[in-house]
Motif scaffolding. Sequence first.
Motif, mmCIF file in Angstrom:
data_model
loop_
_atom_site.group_PDB
_atom_site.id
_atom_site.type_symbol
_atom_site.label_atom_id
_atom_site.label_comp_id
_atom_site.label_asym_id
_atom_site.label_seq_id
_atom_site.Cartn_x
_atom_site.Cartn_y
_atom_site.Cartn_z
ATOM 1 N N UNK A 182 26.971 27.749 29.866
ATOM 2 C CA UNK A 182 26.820 29.054 30.513
ATOM 3 C C UNK A 182 25.410 29.620 30.352
ATOM 4 N N UNK A 183 24.978 30.367 31.362
ATOM 5 C CA UNK A 183 23.691 31.063 31.260
ATOM 6 C C UNK A 183 23.840 32.316 30.413
ATOM 7 N N UNK A 184 25.069 32.798 30.275
ATOM 8 C CA UNK A 184 25.362 33.945 29.416
ATOM 9 C C UNK A 184 26.785 33.799 28.891
ATOM 10 N N UNK A 185 26.971 34.201 27.632
ATOM 11 C CA UNK A 185 28.297 34.158 27.013
ATOM 12 C C UNK A 185 28.441 35.372 26.111
ATOM 13 N N UNK A 186 29.506 36.127 26.334
ATOM 14 C CA UNK A 186 29.764 37.334 25.549
ATOM 15 C C UNK A 186 31.202 37.300 25.065
ATOM 16 N N UNK A 187 31.407 37.780 23.844
ATOM 17 C CA UNK A 187 32.727 37.790 23.230
ATOM 18 C C UNK A 187 32.996 39.205 22.739
ATOM 19 N N UNK A 188 34.184 39.712 23.070
ATOM 20 C CA UNK A 188 34.521 41.097 22.756
ATOM 21 C C UNK A 188 36.034 41.224 22.644
ATOM 22 N N UNK A 189 36.499 42.456 22.531
ATOM 23 C CA UNK A 189 37.930 42.746 22.599
ATOM 24 C C UNK A 189 38.160 43.604 23.834
ATOM 25 N N UNK A 190 39.192 43.274 24.578
ATOM 26 C CA UNK A 190 39.567 44.061 25.751
ATOM 27 C C UNK A 190 41.049 44.377 25.656
ATOM 28 N N UNK A 191 41.370 45.643 25.638
ATOM 29 C CA UNK A 191 42.764 46.083 25.510
ATOM 30 C C UNK A 191 43.469 45.389 24.354
ATOM 31 N N UNK A 192 42.747 45.197 23.260
ATOM 32 C CA UNK A 192 43.328 44.615 22.062
ATOM 33 C C UNK A 192 43.361 43.098 22.025
ATOM 34 N N UNK A 193 42.873 42.441 23.069
ATOM 35 C CA UNK A 193 42.860 40.975 23.108
ATOM 36 C C UNK A 193 41.443 40.449 22.922
ATOM 37 N N UNK A 194 41.310 39.359 22.185
ATOM 38 C CA UNK A 194 40.020 38.674 22.120
ATOM 39 C C UNK A 194 39.692 38.213 23.540
ATOM 40 N N UNK A 195 38.459 38.464 23.944
ATOM 41 C CA UNK A 195 38.069 38.170 25.326
ATOM 42 C C UNK A 195 36.684 37.549 25.352
#
Length: 96
Positions: free
Chosen positions: A36-49
């Motif tokens: 990927x040219x960009x990769x981001x990891x976060x939480x969305x509505x309580x789910x790992x995303x």
Amino acid sequence: MRVLLKVRMNTEKANDAIGNGTLPKLIEATMEQIRPEAAYFTAEDGDRTAYLVFDMQDSSLMPVISEPFFSNLGARISYTPVMNYEDVQKGLSQLR
């Protein structure tokens, strides 16, 4: 085509995958596969995303990319075509 892959992981299955070491391996394999040219990891509505922007050469890659997330993490996945700034400029210049 540049696409945004969104992977929303089932929390319980992701917890298990962290515990047994599957999650880091799955993410690493995916990163190597799609570069990927960009990769981001976060939480969305309580789910790992994860949000991964990459160039999809052929739509037949969708099952190859998606299935490990479905089967190992019970993930919900979406693919969205996206443009960067240069793409927008190119597209808008064709409107004149």
